[in-house]
Design a protein around this motif. Structure first.
Motif, short mmCIF file in Angstrom:
data_model
loop_
_atom_site.label_atom_id
_atom_site.label_comp_id
_atom_site.label_asym_id
_atom_site.label_seq_id
_atom_site.Cartn_x
_atom_site.Cartn_y
_atom_site.Cartn_z
N ARG A 95 6.37 6.42 -6.80
CA ARG A 95 6.06 7.30 -5.67
C ARG A 95 5.75 6.45 -4.45
O ARG A 95 4.94 5.52 -4.53
CB ARG A 95 4.89 8.22 -5.99
CG ARG A 95 4.58 9.18 -4.84
CD ARG A 95 3.65 10.29 -5.25
NE ARG A 95 3.43 11.22 -4.14
CZ ARG A 95 4.26 12.18 -3.79
NH1 ARG A 95 5.38 12.37 -4.49
NH2 ARG A 95 4.00 12.98 -2.77
N PHE A 96 6.39 6.77 -3.34
CA PHE A 96 6.21 6.07 -2.08
C PHE A 96 5.48 7.02 -1.11
O PHE A 96 6.03 8.05 -0.72
CB PHE A 96 7.56 5.65 -1.49
CG PHE A 96 8.33 4.69 -2.35
CD1 PHE A 96 8.35 3.35 -2.05
CD2 PHE A 96 9.04 5.15 -3.46
CE1 PHE A 96 9.06 2.45 -2.85
CE2 PHE A 96 9.75 4.26 -4.26
CZ PHE A 96 9.76 2.91 -3.96
N ASP A 97 4.27 6.66 -0.76
CA ASP A 97 3.46 7.48 0.13
C ASP A 97 3.19 6.70 1.41
O ASP A 97 2.14 6.10 1.59
CB ASP A 97 2.15 7.86 -0.57
CG ASP A 97 1.33 8.86 0.24
OD1 ASP A 97 1.85 9.38 1.25
OD2 ASP A 97 0.17 9.11 -0.13
N GLY A 98 4.21 6.67 2.30
CA GLY A 98 4.09 5.92 3.54
C GLY A 98 4.04 4.42 3.34
O GLY A 98 3.28 3.72 4.02
N VAL A 99 4.86 3.90 2.43
CA VAL A 99 4.89 2.47 2.14
C VAL A 99 5.50 1.72 3.32
O VAL A 99 6.64 2.01 3.72
CB VAL A 99 5.68 2.18 0.85
CG1 VAL A 99 5.78 0.68 0.61
CG2 VAL A 99 5.03 2.88 -0.34
N PRO A 100 4.80 0.76 3.91
CA PRO A 100 5.35 0.06 5.08
C PRO A 100 6.37 -1.01 4.70
O PRO A 100 6.17 -1.77 3.75
CB PRO A 100 4.11 -0.58 5.70
CG PRO A 100 3.18 -0.80 4.55
CD PRO A 100 3.43 0.33 3.59
N VAL A 101 7.47 -1.05 5.44
CA VAL A 101 8.47 -2.11 5.31
C VAL A 101 8.91 -2.52 6.71
O VAL A 101 8.82 -1.73 7.66
CB VAL A 101 9.69 -1.68 4.48
CG1 VAL A 101 9.34 -1.53 3.01
CG2 VAL A 101 10.30 -0.38 5.01
N THR A 102 9.39 -3.75 6.84
CA THR A 102 9.83 -4.26 8.14
C THR A 102 11.26 -4.78 8.03
O THR A 102 11.86 -4.79 6.94
CB THR A 102 8.92 -5.40 8.61
OG1 THR A 102 9.16 -6.55 7.78
CG2 THR A 102 7.45 -5.01 8.52
N ARG A 103 11.80 -5.23 9.15
CA ARG A 103 13.14 -5.81 9.13
C ARG A 103 13.21 -7.04 8.24
O ARG A 103 14.28 -7.37 7.72
CB ARG A 103 13.60 -6.13 10.55
CG ARG A 103 13.91 -4.88 11.36
CD ARG A 103 14.61 -5.19 12.68
NE ARG A 103 14.94 -3.94 13.37
CZ ARG A 103 16.07 -3.26 13.19
NH1 ARG A 103 16.98 -3.73 12.35
NH2 ARG A 103 16.29 -2.14 13.85
N ALA A 104 12.10 -7.72 8.05
CA ALA A 104 12.08 -8.88 7.16
C ALA A 104 12.26 -8.47 5.70
O ALA A 104 12.57 -9.32 4.86
CB ALA A 104 10.76 -9.64 7.32
N ASP A 105 12.09 -7.19 5.39
CA ASP A 105 12.26 -6.69 4.02
C ASP A 105 13.65 -6.15 3.77
O ASP A 105 13.98 -5.82 2.62
CB ASP A 105 11.24 -5.58 3.74
CG ASP A 105 9.80 -6.05 3.83
OD1 ASP A 105 9.50 -7.12 3.28
OD2 ASP A 105 8.98 -5.35 4.46
N VAL A 106 14.48 -6.03 4.80
CA VAL A 106 15.83 -5.48 4.62
C VAL A 106 16.71 -6.45 3.85
O VAL A 106 16.71 -7.67 4.10
CB VAL A 106 16.47 -5.16 5.99
CG1 VAL A 106 17.94 -4.76 5.83
CG2 VAL A 106 15.69 -4.07 6.69
N LEU A 107 17.45 -5.92 2.89
CA LEU A 107 18.45 -6.70 2.15
C LEU A 107 19.82 -6.36 2.74
O LEU A 107 20.24 -5.20 2.71
CB LEU A 107 18.42 -6.36 0.66
CG LEU A 107 17.17 -6.82 -0.09
CD1 LEU A 107 17.11 -6.17 -1.47
CD2 LEU A 107 17.15 -8.34 -0.22
N PRO B 91 0.83 -1.21 0.00
CA PRO B 91 0.00 0.00 0.00
C PRO B 91 0.86 1.26 0.00
O PRO B 91 1.89 1.32 0.67
CB PRO B 91 -0.81 -0.13 1.30
CG PRO B 91 -0.06 -1.10 2.14
CD PRO B 91 0.59 -2.04 1.20
N GLY B 92 0.43 2.24 -0.79
CA GLY B 92 1.15 3.50 -0.87
C GLY B 92 2.18 3.57 -1.98
O GLY B 92 2.77 4.63 -2.21
N LEU B 93 2.41 2.45 -2.69
CA LEU B 93 3.39 2.43 -3.78
C LEU B 93 2.66 2.56 -5.12
O LEU B 93 1.84 1.72 -5.47
CB LEU B 93 4.20 1.13 -3.75
CG LEU B 93 5.20 0.92 -4.90
CD1 LEU B 93 6.18 2.08 -5.01
CD2 LEU B 93 5.93 -0.40 -4.73
#
Length: 384
Positions: free
Chosen positions: A203-215, A184-186
């Motif tokens: 465009r990123f409008d408050g797109v949620p990411v977590t530590r599980a998404d970190v590369l 959401p937000g992308l």
């Protein structure tokens, strides 16, 4: 392996790739829409096993694939390369869960990847990016900002996104995230560019990411980006060499068969000398690309010789391809400017590689920086 010589099996493989490109990939490319992701073409690259080889062939194998495909079908080459560019950070720095979730689909040609580094105000100076990753609790962030000039956007299935987790920290404050396209937000829009492959803005409008998404690690995103570019820069050179060779092949056939001034174009010394120059520069660029790829395969991305060699290979090859394609158009005359002519297509395709993945001016800066670094190290060593 000597950098200036290919083994017989490698030459055979290159010939097989060119045949596959002409017979199976070119027809799919011709049916695609310029500026849009050609999913049937991506699927065929997967079915042929070429996408999976992006992660197993080493730098030289990647270069041989890109050069061979580019000689016959630049669209297929670009589709393959963009899959590698977007997915390589996952392959190299992703967690087991990330690799298991996304890489099989990339390898099979079901999923489209993208590498989202550039921004409207941060192109060549990648460390200046401003896409903000704002802390949102102990386990996550929200991404706010824009990316621009992103190949495969906005149609990719997932993006390797580089965002600033620590304001004011330069390159040390960047983190790489794997962001699925349905977050959401992308949102995104395609850009109408001179180059025919798909490019868009995100465009990123408050797109949620977590530590599980970190590369990789938090704050280690710049290393993820540079590891990827050090591998792919020589292969951009290979793409350029393939286009230059295609233009040279077309020019040889044209000048040998075209009647002019009571003979053939090839009989004119001015023409023959230009063709010789095209061949000379193409071969020199090819050898530098192979040397850079061999250095990467021998020493890895942390080999001190790799940054300079990668930059030199990309610089020489892309500048050479521009010269060779332009000369080919000149020797063909007006027919080469007609929409749909193979050289007209190459003329539009060849311009972008001098800019993306580090413009030619950036490559010159890298080369000079590495030369002076080596000089300082030798001086320090002599003073001990």
């Amino acid at each position: 392996m000597p950098a200036f010589s290919l083994e017989p099996e490698q030459r055979t493989w290159c010939a097989e790739l060119r045949e596959l490109a002409a017979r199976r990939l070119r027809p799919l490319a011709d049916r695609g829409t310029p500026g849009r992701v050609n999913r049937p073409l991506v699927a065929e690259l997967g079915a042929l096993g070429l996408t999976a080889r992006l992660f197993t062939s080493g730098a030289l194998g990647l270069c041989l694939m890109r050069e061979s495909l580019a000689r016959e079908c630049a669209e297929a080459e670009t589709a393959l390369a963009l899959q590698g560019l977007g997915a390589h950070p996952v392959h190299t720095h992703g967690s087991a869960a990330q690799r298991d979730r996304w890489l099989p689909g990339v390898g099979e040609g079901r999923l489209v990847a993208a590498f989202a580094l550039s921004e409207p105000g941060a192109g060549s100076d990648a460390a200046a990016l401003q896409l903000a990753a704002l802390a949102d609790g102990a386990q996550g962030w929200t991404l706010t900002g824009e990316k621009c000039w992103i190949s495969n956007a906005p149609e990719a299935d997932f993006y390797t996104v580089f965002a600033r987790t620590t304001p004011g920290a330069g390159a040390r404050g960047i983190t790489a995230f794997l962001v699925p396209a349905d977050r959401p937000g992308l949102t995104g829009t395609p850009l109408d560019m001179l180059s025919p492959h798909p490019i868009g803005a995100l465009r990123f409008d408050g797109v949620p990411v977590t530590r599980a998404d970190v590369l990789g690690e938090v704050g280690g995103g710049f290393r993820v980006a540079m590891d990827t570019l050090r591998l792919f820069r020589p292969s951009v050179g290979a793409f350029a060499v393939g286009m230059a060779q295609a233009a040279l092949d077309a020019t040889l056939a044209h000048t040998a068969g075209r009647d002019a001034f009571g003979g053939k174009l090839a009989d004119l010394q001015s023409v023959a000398h230009q063709v010789a120059e095209m061949s000379l520069r193409t071969e020199a660029a090819r050898l530098m690309v192979y040397a850079a790829a061999s250095a990467y395969d021998t020493g890895g991305p942390d080999d001190p010789e790799v940054p300079r060699r990668s930059a030199a290979a990309k610089l020489l090859a892309t500048e050479t391809a521009q010269f060779v394609v332009d000369t080919a158009v000149q020797l063909h005359g007006a027919a080469a400017l007609r929409r749909g002519h193979p050289l007209e297509h190459l003329y539009r395709e060849v311009r972008a590689p001098r800019i993306y993945e580090g413009a030619s001016e950036v490559q010159r800066s890298i080369i000079a920086k590495e030369l002076y670094r080596g000089l300082r190290e030798r001086a320090e060593g002599a003073g001990r």
